[in-house]
Design an enzyme around this catalytic site. Structure first.
Site, PDB file in Angstrom:
ATOM      1  N   LYS A   1     107.443  40.313  54.319  1.00 40.09           N
ATOM      2  CA  LYS A   1     108.628  39.425  54.289  1.00 40.09           C
ATOM      3  C   LYS A   1     109.700  40.027  53.386  1.00 40.09           C
ATOM      4  CE  LYS A   1     107.160  36.430  57.191  1.00 40.09           C
ATOM      5  NZ  LYS A   1     107.727  36.388  58.544  1.00 40.09           N
TER       6      LYS A   1
ATOM      7  N   THR B   1     107.077  32.969  49.658  1.00 37.10           N
ATOM      8  CA  THR B   1     106.177  33.976  49.108  1.00 37.10           C
ATOM      9  C   THR B   1     106.950  35.178  48.534  1.00 37.10           C
ATOM     10  OG1 THR B   1     104.070  35.027  49.580  1.00 37.10           O
ATOM     11  CG2 THR B   1     105.730  35.310  51.215  1.00 37.10           C
TER      12      THR B   1
ATOM     13  N   SER C   1     109.939  33.550  53.729  1.00 34.29           N
ATOM     14  CA  SER C   1     108.949  32.679  53.107  1.00 34.29           C
ATOM     15  C   SER C   1     109.182  32.612  51.602  1.00 34.29           C
ATOM     16  CB  SER C   1     107.560  33.262  53.396  1.00 34.29           C
ATOM     17  OG  SER C   1     106.590  32.652  52.585  1.00 34.29           O
TER      18      SER C   1
ATOM     19  N   TYR D   1     101.064  40.572  53.572  1.00 37.02           N
ATOM     20  CA  TYR D   1     101.898  39.629  54.332  1.00 37.02           C
ATOM     21  C   TYR D   1     103.203  39.367  53.583  1.00 37.02           C
ATOM     22  CZ  TYR D   1     103.849  35.230  55.910  1.00 37.02           C
ATOM     23  OH  TYR D   1     104.734  34.266  56.338  1.00 37.02           O
TER      24      TYR D   1
HETATM   25  P1  NAD Z   1     102.564  31.202  64.616  1.00 34.72           P
HETATM   26  O1  NAD Z   1     101.494  32.215  64.535  1.00 34.72           O
HETATM   27  O2  NAD Z   1     102.217  29.837  65.084  1.00 34.72           O
HETATM   28  O3  NAD Z   1     103.757  31.742  65.523  1.00 34.72           O
HETATM   29  C1  NAD Z   1     104.099  33.107  65.573  1.00 34.72           C
HETATM   30  C2  NAD Z   1     104.256  33.490  67.042  1.00 34.72           C
HETATM   31  O4  NAD Z   1     104.640  34.875  67.117  1.00 34.72           O
HETATM   32  C3  NAD Z   1     102.970  33.345  67.845  1.00 34.72           C
HETATM   33  O5  NAD Z   1     103.238  32.609  69.019  1.00 34.72           O
HETATM   34  C4  NAD Z   1     102.543  34.785  68.160  1.00 34.72           C
HETATM   35  O6  NAD Z   1     101.899  34.879  69.408  1.00 34.72           O
HETATM   36  C5  NAD Z   1     103.885  35.505  68.142  1.00 34.72           C
HETATM   37  N1  NAD Z   1     103.807  36.943  67.783  1.00 34.72           N
HETATM   38  C6  NAD Z   1     103.207  37.500  66.713  1.00 34.72           C
HETATM   39  N2  NAD Z   1     103.361  38.831  66.731  1.00 34.72           N
HETATM   40  C7  NAD Z   1     104.100  39.130  67.835  1.00 34.72           C
HETATM   41  C8  NAD Z   1     104.609  40.334  68.400  1.00 34.72           C
HETATM   42  N3  NAD Z   1     104.352  41.522  67.857  1.00 34.72           N
HETATM   43  N4  NAD Z   1     105.348  40.262  69.534  1.00 34.72           N
HETATM   44  C9  NAD Z   1     105.600  39.066  70.103  1.00 34.72           C
HETATM   45  N5  NAD Z   1     105.152  37.884  69.626  1.00 34.72           N
HETATM   46  C10 NAD Z   1     104.417  37.927  68.501  1.00 34.72           C
HETATM   47  O7  NAD Z   1     103.264  31.140  63.167  1.00 34.72           O
HETATM   48  P2  NAD Z   1     104.269  30.055  62.563  1.00 34.72           P
HETATM   49  O8  NAD Z   1     103.536  29.266  61.551  1.00 34.72           O
HETATM   50  O9  NAD Z   1     105.004  29.381  63.650  1.00 34.72           O
HETATM   51  O10 NAD Z   1     105.234  31.022  61.761  1.00 34.72           O
HETATM   52  C11 NAD Z   1     106.453  31.470  62.310  1.00 34.72           C
HETATM   53  C12 NAD Z   1     107.130  32.379  61.318  1.00 34.72           C
HETATM   54  O11 NAD Z   1     107.357  31.681  60.099  1.00 34.72           O
HETATM   55  C13 NAD Z   1     106.338  33.620  60.944  1.00 34.72           C
HETATM   56  O12 NAD Z   1     107.235  34.693  60.791  1.00 34.72           O
HETATM   57  C14 NAD Z   1     105.722  33.267  59.611  1.00 34.72           C
HETATM   58  O13 NAD Z   1     105.458  34.397  58.835  1.00 34.72           O
HETATM   59  C15 NAD Z   1     106.838  32.428  59.002  1.00 34.72           C
HETATM   60  N6  NAD Z   1     106.374  31.485  57.976  1.00 34.72           N
HETATM   61  C16 NAD Z   1     105.394  30.579  58.285  1.00 34.72           C
HETATM   62  C17 NAD Z   1     104.957  29.673  57.315  1.00 34.72           C
HETATM   63  C18 NAD Z   1     103.854  28.683  57.622  1.00 34.72           C
HETATM   64  O14 NAD Z   1     103.282  28.120  56.668  1.00 34.72           O
HETATM   65  N7  NAD Z   1     103.521  28.427  58.881  1.00 34.72           N
HETATM   66  C19 NAD Z   1     105.541  29.686  56.044  1.00 34.72           C
HETATM   67  C20 NAD Z   1     106.552  30.611  55.772  1.00 34.72           C
HETATM   68  C21 NAD Z   1     106.972  31.503  56.754  1.00 34.72           C
HETATM   69  C1  WQD Z   2      98.432  24.801  49.322  1.00 35.83           C
HETATM   70  C2  WQD Z   2      97.654  24.274  48.114  1.00 35.83           C
HETATM   71  C3  WQD Z   2      95.759  25.623  47.519  1.00 35.83           C
HETATM   72  C4  WQD Z   2      93.325  24.911  51.034  1.00 35.83           C
HETATM   73  C5  WQD Z   2     100.519  29.766  52.022  1.00 35.83           C
HETATM   74  C6  WQD Z   2     101.037  31.173  52.006  1.00 35.83           C
HETATM   75  C7  WQD Z   2     102.530  31.191  52.016  1.00 35.83           C
HETATM   76  C8  WQD Z   2     103.103  30.361  53.167  1.00 35.83           C
HETATM   77  C9  WQD Z   2     102.477  29.000  53.242  1.00 35.83           C
HETATM   78  C10 WQD Z   2     103.648  31.831  54.977  1.00 35.83           C
HETATM   79  C11 WQD Z   2      97.219  25.376  47.159  1.00 35.83           C
HETATM   80  C12 WQD Z   2      95.326  24.239  47.964  1.00 35.83           C
HETATM   81  C13 WQD Z   2      94.348  24.888  50.113  1.00 35.83           C
HETATM   82  C14 WQD Z   2      92.100  24.273  50.701  1.00 35.83           C
HETATM   83  C15 WQD Z   2      93.040  23.624  48.584  1.00 35.83           C
HETATM   84  N1  WQD Z   2     102.891  30.979  54.435  1.00 35.83           N
HETATM   85  N2  WQD Z   2      94.216  24.264  48.920  1.00 35.83           N
HETATM   86  N3  WQD Z   2      92.019  23.639  49.489  1.00 35.83           N
HETATM   87  O1  WQD Z   2      98.887  28.999  49.441  1.00 35.83           O
HETATM   88  O2  WQD Z   2     100.878  27.491  48.988  1.00 35.83           O
HETATM   89  O3  WQD Z   2     100.976  29.094  50.842  1.00 35.83           O
HETATM   90  O4  WQD Z   2     101.050  29.097  53.176  1.00 35.83           O
HETATM   91  O5  WQD Z   2     104.618  32.378  54.550  1.00 35.83           O
HETATM   92  O6  WQD Z   2     102.920  32.524  52.112  1.00 35.83           O
HETATM   93  O7  WQD Z   2     100.529  31.817  50.847  1.00 35.83           O
HETATM   94  O8  WQD Z   2      99.511  27.150  51.067  1.00 35.83           O
HETATM   95  O9  WQD Z   2      98.264  25.458  52.342  1.00 35.83           O
HETATM   96  O10 WQD Z   2      97.065  27.555  51.627  1.00 35.83           O
HETATM   97  O11 WQD Z   2      97.679  25.879  49.901  1.00 35.83           O
HETATM   98  O12 WQD Z   2      92.904  23.035  47.510  1.00 35.83           O
HETATM   99  O13 WQD Z   2      91.136  24.285  51.457  1.00 35.83           O
HETATM  100  O14 WQD Z   2      96.437  23.674  48.598  1.00 35.83           O
HETATM  101  O15 WQD Z   2      94.979  26.071  46.449  1.00 35.83           O
HETATM  102  O16 WQD Z   2      97.312  24.855  45.861  1.00 35.83           O
HETATM  103  P1  WQD Z   2     100.008  28.217  49.967  1.00 35.83           P
HETATM  104  P2  WQD Z   2      98.078  26.529  51.341  1.00 35.83           P
END
Ligand code: NAD
Ligand code: WQD
Length: 340
Positions: A155, A128, A126, A151
């Site tokens: 990562k 992040t 991520s 979280y």
């Molecule tokens: P999601 O929650 O929709 O999918 C994750 C899946 O993993 C789920 O189906 C859950 O049931 C499964 N899971 C969780 N823990 C488990 C375990 N211990 N054993 C087996 N299965 C398990 O999330 P997503 O949005 O699809 O995210 C996928 C990956 O991408 C994650 O690693 C997340 O951290 C990363 N990521 C997501 C975002 C985002 O904004 N969605 C951004 C950056 C990184």
């Molecule tokens: C986006 C923008 C908020 C909600 C997060 C995680 C990051 C990654 C992606 C996994 C920001 C603004 C949001 C609302 C708002 N996930 N906002 N009103 O914070 O960039 O990233 O998700 O790895 O680790 O931190 O995403 O969608 O929460 O926010 O104004 O009700 O929208 O302040 O500027 P973020 P977000």
């Protein structure tokens, strides 16, 4: 047919990636504990691709079960590891749950990789990991910064563990894809994000407000040093994120040396919260009820990616623009709520 194991394959990004893999003639085996997804995803994937991936319900923290699963499958080309808990806010309240799930889950997988000599791993990292970046756009050479949430720390730790593991092996390649802000849904409205409870992220909050499930969207902060005062992020269509994984696994399978790559996955364009709202209003035809409120604690002003490395290394580039992202997110929200 190349065999790929997808952990977390019934989740949001995982399911979109499974579709891309099946459409590119990979054989896909999903493992997921269904803690944040539903088994009906398999039917939806089959409806879209006319192919059904195999599925095993498994918790990655259960190392014995994980090892026995991998003992039963031969000739695995690679693993795409999505499975993790992903709520930043929850991780602050329940840090141990996050370290246990995300870090132990990876360790179980690496042990299975070691025992079975599996050559390739793609890991969901991520943006992040950069914390609060000093210079924009963020390149892969930007320093790994302090991340206030457990979280984010998981990562960073997982990337470090993969780095050390790769160094210790002579025939293992890994790629950590650092996603920026994935949003949107598959074009056909059959799959998308399923947030539980009140969404923390912007896009589902917008679509739920549009659908009348939430009364009003709060825009967190309008006094940032940005053109319209609201914070800037690099939003990327989930189908673009999915296709990056197919490019990543193709690249790794053809790469000759042991190495851990870290690659930004974004569009390279930063958009403000108000620009996302404007796009949603345009593509949905809905006037969104929103107010400008205080900044959200922990938010950074602006983050967007330099994507040159992804383009050069993977021959991959995001195709979708913001209007396609908001349009598909709204189509999915309407499908879930039976709105015409
Ligand atoms: P999601 O929650 O929709 O999918 C994750 C899946 O993993 C789920 O189906 C859950 O049931 C499964 N899971 C969780 N823990 C488990 C375990 N211990 N054993 C087996 N299965 C398990 O999330 P997503 O949005 O699809 O995210 C996928 C990956 O991408 C994650 O690693 C997340 O951290 C990363 N990521 C997501 C975002 C985002 O904004 N969605 C951004 C950056 C990184
Ligand atoms: C986006 C923008 C908020 C909600 C997060 C995680 C990051 C990654 C992606 C996994 C920001 C603004 C949001 C609302 C708002 N996930 N906002 N009103 O914070 O960039 O990233 O998700 O790895 O680790 O931190 O995403 O969608 O929460 O926010 O104004 O009700 O929208 O302040 O500027 P973020 P977000």
């Amino acid at each position: 047919m190349k065999k790929i194991i997808v952990t977390g394959g019934t989740g949001y990004i995982g399911s979109h990636t499974v579709i891309e893999l099946l459409n590119n003639d990979y054989e896909v085996h999903i493992i997921d504990n269904l803690s944040n997804s539903d088994i009906s995803m398999l039917d939806r994937i089959e409806k879209i691709t006319q192919k059904r991936p195999s599925f095993t319900q498994l918790d990655l923290r259960d190392k014995t079960e994980v090892i026995s699963f991998f003992n039963g499958i031969s000739n695995i080309e690679g693993i795409i590891h999505f499975a993790a808990l992903k709520s930043v806010g929850e991780s602050v309240k329940m840090p141990v749950k996050y370290y246990e799930n995300n870090v132990m889950g990876l360790c179980s997988l690496l042990e299975a990789i070691e025992l079975n000599d599996i050559p390739n791993l793609v890991f969901s990292s991520s943006a992040t990991v950069y914390g609060s970046p000093k210079n924009l756009p963020v390149t892969e050479k930007s320093p790994i910064g302090y991340t206030p949430s457990p979280y984010g720390a998981t990562k960073q730790m997982c990337e470090r563990i993969i780095e050390d593991f790769t160094y210790s092996k002579s025939n293992f390649k890994a790629m950590s894809l650092r996603y920026f802000n994935p949003i949107g849904a598959h074009d056909n409205g059959l799959i998308g994000e399923l947030p539980t409870g009140i969404p923390n992220n912007l896009m589902p909050y917008i679509t739920q407000t549009g659908a009348g499930v939430r009364n009003q969207l709060s825009v967190f902060g309008s006094d940032y040093n940005t053109p319209d005062g609201t914070a800037i992020r690099d939003y990327i269509h989930v189908s673009d994120v999915a296709s990056a994984h197919v490019h990543a696994i193709d690249f790794l399978t053809n790469y000759g040396e042991s190495k851990h790559f870290k690659v930004n996955i974004g569009t390279g364009t930063g958009l403000s919260v108000l620009e996302v709202i404007k796009s949603f209003e345009k593509t949905s035809g809905i006037k969104l009820n929103y107010i400008l409120t205080d900044r959200r604690e922990g938010d950074v002003e602006a983050v967007y990616a330099n994507v040159t490395y992804a383009q050069n290394l993977l021959n991959w580039k995001a195709k979708y623009g913001i209007d396609q992202m908001t349009k598909s997110a709204w189509l999915w929200e309407k499908a879930m709520r039976n709105i015409n």
